[in-house]
Design an enzyme around this catalytic site. Structure first.
Site, PDB file in Angstrom:
ATOM      1  N   GLU A   1       0.853  -1.204   0.000  1.00 54.77           N
ATOM      2  CA  GLU A   1       0.000   0.000   0.000  1.00 54.77           C
ATOM      3  C   GLU A   1       0.883   1.246   0.000  1.00 54.77           C
ATOM      4  O   GLU A   1       2.058   1.170   0.383  1.00 54.77           O
ATOM      5  CB  GLU A   1      -0.931  -0.006   1.224  1.00 54.77           C
ATOM      6  CG  GLU A   1      -0.186  -0.023   2.544  1.00 54.77           C
ATOM      7  CD  GLU A   1      -1.081  -0.322   3.750  1.00 54.77           C
ATOM      8  OE1 GLU A   1      -1.936  -1.210   3.661  1.00 54.77           O
ATOM      9  OE2 GLU A   1      -0.885   0.344   4.782  1.00 54.77           O
TER      10      GLU A   1
ATOM     11  N   LYS B   1       2.860   4.607   0.891  1.00 54.40           N
ATOM     12  CA  LYS B   1       3.342   5.249   2.121  1.00 54.40           C
ATOM     13  C   LYS B   1       3.073   6.739   1.941  1.00 54.40           C
ATOM     14  O   LYS B   1       3.758   7.410   1.156  1.00 54.40           O
ATOM     15  CB  LYS B   1       4.825   4.968   2.336  1.00 54.40           C
ATOM     16  CG  LYS B   1       5.343   5.588   3.621  1.00 54.40           C
ATOM     17  CD  LYS B   1       6.718   5.076   3.955  1.00 54.40           C
ATOM     18  CE  LYS B   1       7.208   5.556   5.307  1.00 54.40           C
ATOM     19  NZ  LYS B   1       7.173   6.995   5.518  1.00 54.40           N
TER      20      LYS B   1
ATOM     21  N   ASP C   1       3.070  10.583   2.558  1.00 52.89           N
ATOM     22  CA  ASP C   1       4.088  11.443   3.164  1.00 52.89           C
ATOM     23  C   ASP C   1       3.400  12.604   3.876  1.00 52.89           C
ATOM     24  O   ASP C   1       3.253  13.699   3.334  1.00 52.89           O
ATOM     25  CB  ASP C   1       5.008  11.965   2.050  1.00 52.89           C
ATOM     26  CG  ASP C   1       6.248  12.612   2.629  1.00 52.89           C
ATOM     27  OD1 ASP C   1       6.460  12.524   3.851  1.00 52.89           O
ATOM     28  OD2 ASP C   1       7.005  13.215   1.849  1.00 52.89           O
TER      29      ASP C   1
ATOM     30  N   TYR D   1      -5.942   9.481   5.770  1.00 54.49           N
ATOM     31  CA  TYR D   1      -6.050   8.087   5.341  1.00 54.49           C
ATOM     32  C   TYR D   1      -5.787   7.209   6.551  1.00 54.49           C
ATOM     33  O   TYR D   1      -4.781   7.402   7.241  1.00 54.49           O
ATOM     34  CB  TYR D   1      -4.956   7.753   4.317  1.00 54.49           C
ATOM     35  CG  TYR D   1      -5.380   7.884   2.884  1.00 54.49           C
ATOM     36  CD1 TYR D   1      -6.494   7.203   2.397  1.00 54.49           C
ATOM     37  CD2 TYR D   1      -4.638   8.660   1.991  1.00 54.49           C
ATOM     38  CE1 TYR D   1      -6.867   7.319   1.069  1.00 54.49           C
ATOM     39  CE2 TYR D   1      -5.006   8.783   0.665  1.00 54.49           C
ATOM     40  CZ  TYR D   1      -6.122   8.108   0.217  1.00 54.49           C
ATOM     41  OH  TYR D   1      -6.492   8.214  -1.083  1.00 54.49           O
TER      42      TYR D   1
ATOM     43  N   LYS E   1      11.237   2.626  -0.255  1.00 52.94           N
ATOM     44  CA  LYS E   1      11.252   4.037  -0.643  1.00 52.94           C
ATOM     45  C   LYS E   1      11.408   4.201  -2.156  1.00 52.94           C
ATOM     46  O   LYS E   1      11.978   3.338  -2.824  1.00 52.94           O
ATOM     47  CB  LYS E   1      12.414   4.753   0.054  1.00 52.94           C
ATOM     48  CG  LYS E   1      12.254   4.865   1.554  1.00 52.94           C
ATOM     49  CD  LYS E   1      11.045   5.698   1.886  1.00 52.94           C
ATOM     50  CE  LYS E   1      10.882   6.010   3.344  1.00 52.94           C
ATOM     51  NZ  LYS E   1      11.716   7.031   3.851  1.00 52.94           N
TER      52      LYS E   1
ATOM     53  N   CYS F   1      39.726  21.491  20.413  1.00 55.79           N
ATOM     54  CA  CYS F   1      40.675  21.568  21.538  1.00 55.79           C
ATOM     55  C   CYS F   1      42.125  21.474  21.082  1.00 55.79           C
ATOM     56  O   CYS F   1      43.034  21.603  21.892  1.00 55.79           O
ATOM     57  CB  CYS F   1      40.371  20.489  22.569  1.00 55.79           C
ATOM     58  SG  CYS F   1      40.781  18.834  22.007  1.00 55.79           S
TER      59      CYS F   1
ATOM     60  N   CYS G   1      39.303  12.644  18.114  1.00 59.57           N
ATOM     61  CA  CYS G   1      40.067  13.585  18.932  1.00 59.57           C
ATOM     62  C   CYS G   1      40.550  12.846  20.177  1.00 59.57           C
ATOM     63  O   CYS G   1      39.775  12.129  20.816  1.00 59.57           O
ATOM     64  CB  CYS G   1      39.137  14.740  19.320  1.00 59.57           C
ATOM     65  SG  CYS G   1      39.702  15.643  20.763  1.00 59.57           S
TER      66      CYS G   1
END
Ligand code: IVH
Length: 696
Positions: free
Chosen positions: A131, A133, A135, A240, A330, A427, A442
């Site tokens: 089904e 998707k 947005d 929906y 997607k 730093c 670091c």
């Protein structure tokens, strides 16, 4: 240029007209800039509290100098400030998110995992519902005796905001269900705007001088956040329905039947749904919906595939915060071309140096993008992206935008390869790469301000202590002003309440709100606490796993300290937890070994209470027992068996020892079964385990 901090220092009761005029001019531009960042780019630069402060300052100065009110004053425009004032709603069942598939292989893997988990033969027929998707913005609707009682946002998935009055203005959300209906149930669905209505709405806003929205999703979200439902009612919103939350477990045999029932109750459901049987059916549907996408009249960002059989969905359950039985496939990422203006290095809480691309802002598929990740130094070298290059940027769904490549033909002649720094930009300590690692780190540890501040930000973040209103900007300024140097200091702020109230530009109300938000978190769940500590590799899922296994923090801490000795049982217990690898175990032990971290934890324990972890488990003969599975199971996969054991209150270990209570022996079991017999541990076959599990 003025900064928010400068403005906070100003006593507006004593300013003259010239100063008032220049501040108002500044605020008109600055507030509009933040409106755009928030509305159009979805990239707010300042906290909600600072935004409120700017608006309030504008109002106060205008009240003192009414003649100076500018024609472009922000007070002529409707505020976009994220609203306070919605009460919270705890969802009856969590609102989950979906894992993503980006290509056919990901879909194949999704199916394979399902077959493997359920221990099904590859030729066993399974049905899936595909089904769209949508947005938009998800919503949860609680119906009691058929009446809409509460409508809420997703929030963090467990707790959302009660926006009932706003949701009631959407015509497609029934206030009363068509009978018959159960006594209590939650309906899940998506609120969205159609393209044509969005365009008209934006044009109207533009003609009134209001900020336009970048895309229909942002516009829907803005509409649902209105405190005045009459404003929401004027926005063209639709709904929906696609599923259920809290419900009677045996209500529906299939997702398809559930969708039909939603329609019978009066909801709109997507007609673009289809039953599929295999990867080919699913991908064919994906391609065909992709082709129809632009003609639908509203945004969809992919296709959702769901196992149709609901008892199988229940068996498959949840992993982290996503169901095993569903996935979002997607559509291909949206791309655009722009200029890479700069590369800056961010230092994270574990010291990792991450390069961030600063781009000339560009609209990529409806969202303004001005930053993208460059991941790490190898990635920059591999792509050879250089400052000044024209680059292709892409974004897919909610994923952080990425740089695909540089356009070499457009490269300026004077460009030079990017030189990744070998010292921390914050730093100055040496930044090193361990063998086999991609990240440069670091070495400054606790002398690196960036790491300390990032740890504090992580501590108060959404999945950690989630202290409302204590955003990144506050952490930074509190740290610089030496008000908060370590996590426990947050809980001591109450002791300097009077000083805080005297802090320039800070009203008593803001201080009260912050202190109240902090007080509310003096009691915290164990998984949240473990996550908030920011131990490398300990994310939400692992924190939960540890809480489940150790139950309370004191026991956990003493066990981890004992585990420093690898020959101690505590180490074996930790290493045998399914889901904790050796490198995670090492990071955990290392964290609790460090004196500074011990101090941080001890300091916190003086201030807060960590709730023992209680998960909903069925009382069973396996409660509190340690189980080991060995050999091949036939009725379920090893993963499903382990998860069932956890639900029954058992611990699952990877190896047999004198602490093991039961060994469940499948076919062709080897040394573990032999060891169990040798140690006289109770052995069960698969059927015996299932029988006891069902009847206990
Ligand atoms: S099912 C347990 N179905 O996508 C499954 N979600 O990342 C939960 N969404 O927050 C979601 N269309 O708001 C499902 N047909 C659909 C959907 C859908 C849009 C949204 C939903 C959720 C997000 C998941």
């Amino acid at each position: 240029m003025m900064t928010i901090e400068d403005l906070k220092k100003i006593d507006i009761t004593s300013i003259d007209a010239d100063t008032a005029k220049s501040i108002l001019a500044f605020l008109a531009i600055e507030i509009e800039r933040h409106d755009k960042l928030y509305y159009a780019h979805s990239l707010p630069e300042i906290s909600d509290a600072d935004y409120d402060f700017l608006r309030q300052l504008n109002t106060k100065i205008e009240a003192n100098f009414p003649d100076l009110k500018r024609p472009d004053s922000p007070s002529h425009k409707i505020g976009v400030t994220p609203q306070e004032g919605f009460s919270k709603y705890k969802h009856g069942a969590p609102m989950l998110s979906l894992d993503n598939a980006f290509n056919e292989k990901d879909v194949t893997d999704f199916l394979k995992k399902i077959y493997r988990y359920l221990n099904l033969n590859p030729d066993h027929p399974l049905e899936f519902v595909a089904e769209p998707k949508i947005d938009g913005v998800s919503a949860n609707l609680l119906y009691e005796n058929g009446q809409l009682k509460i409508g809420a946002t997703r929030g963090d998935g467990s707790i959302g905001e009660d926006i009932t009055q706003n949701l009631k203005t959407i015509r497609e959300i029934p206030h009363v269900l068509k009978p018959p209906f159960p006594e209590r149930l939650e309906i899940r669905g998506e609120v969205y705007m159609r393209h044509d209505e969005f365009d008209t709405f934006n044009q109207e806003r533009a003609s009134k001088g209001e900020i336009v929205f970048a895309n229909p999703r942002n516009a829907s979200s803005g509409a649902l956040r209105q405190l005045d439902a009459r404003i929401t009612a004027q926005r063209p919103l639709h709904f929906y329905a696609y599923g259920m939350g809290l419900h009677d477990p045996s209500s529906f045999p299939t997702h398809w039947a559930l969708l039909n029932q939603l329609e019978n109750w009066g909801f709109k459901i997507s007609r673009l749904r289809q039953i599929c049987h295999n990867v080919q059916d699913l991908t064919t549907f994906h391609v065909s919906l992709g082709q129809k996408r632009t003609d639908l009249g509203f945004d969809i960002d992919g296709v959702v595939y769901k196992v149709n059989d609901i008892p199988l969905q229940d068996r498959l359950g949840i992993v982290s915060r996503s169901p095993r039985w569903a996935i979002a496939h997607k559509f291909a990422a949206e791309q655009a071309e722009t200029t890479l203006e700069d590369i800056q290095i961010q230092v994270g809480r574990t010291g990792v140096l991450t390069p961030v691309a600063y781009l000339k802002p560009i609209n990529v598929g409806g969202v303004m993008v001005s930053r993208a990740t460059l991941h790490n130094e190898d990635e920059i070298a591999r792509k050879d992206v250089r400052i000044g290059d024209r680059v292709i940027v892409q974004r897919a769904g909610d994923v952080i935008p990425q740089i695909v490549k540089a356009i070499l033909s457009a490269r300026p002649t004077n460009s030079v390869p990017y030189q990744f720094p070998e010292h921390c930009p914050i730093c100055g300590s040496l930044a090193f790469r361990e063998e086999g690692e991609v990240a440069r780190k670091c070495s400054g540890g606790l002398v690196c301000a960036a790491q300390i501040v990032e740890r504090l930000k992580h501590f108060v973040s959404k999945h950690g202590f989630d202290i409302e209103g204590f955003g990144s900007k506050y952490i930074e300024s509190f740290w610089h002003e030496k008000l908060v140097q370590k996590p426990a200091d947050i809980f001591k702020l109450k002791q300097i309440e009077t000083d805080l109230k005297k802090r320039e530009g800070w009203g008593a109300k803001s201080v009260d709100n912050l202190l109240q938000a902090i007080e509310a978190k003096r009691s915290i769940s164990m998984p949240r606490f473990l996550y908030a500590l920011g131990i490398p590799q300990i994310g939400q899922a692992t924190a939960l796993l540890l809480a489940k296994n150790y139950g309370n923090f004191q026991h956990f801490e003493s066990e981890i300290i004992k585990a420093q000795d690898e020959t101690n049982d505590a180490y074996q217990n930790l290493a045998s937890i399914d889901g904790i690898g050796p490198s995670m175990a090492k990071d955990l032990i290392h964290f609790f070994q460090e004196l500074h971290n011990q101090d941080v934890v001890a300091g916190l324990l003086n201030e807060i209470t960590i709730e023992p972890y209680e998960h909903i488990i069925q009382e069973s003969i396996f409660s509190g027992k340690t189980l080991v599975f060995t050999g091949t199971l036939t009725k379920m996969s090893r993963d499903e068996a382990k998860n069932n054991a956890l639900k029954l209150g058992a611990k699952v270990a990877g190896s047999v020892s004198s602490k093991t209570d039961y060994v469940i022996i499948g076919a062709d079991a080897g040394s573990k079964a032999a060891k169990a017999k040798e140690l006289g541990i109770k052995c069960l076959n698969e059927d015996e385990f299932l029988l006891l599990a069902q009847h206990s």
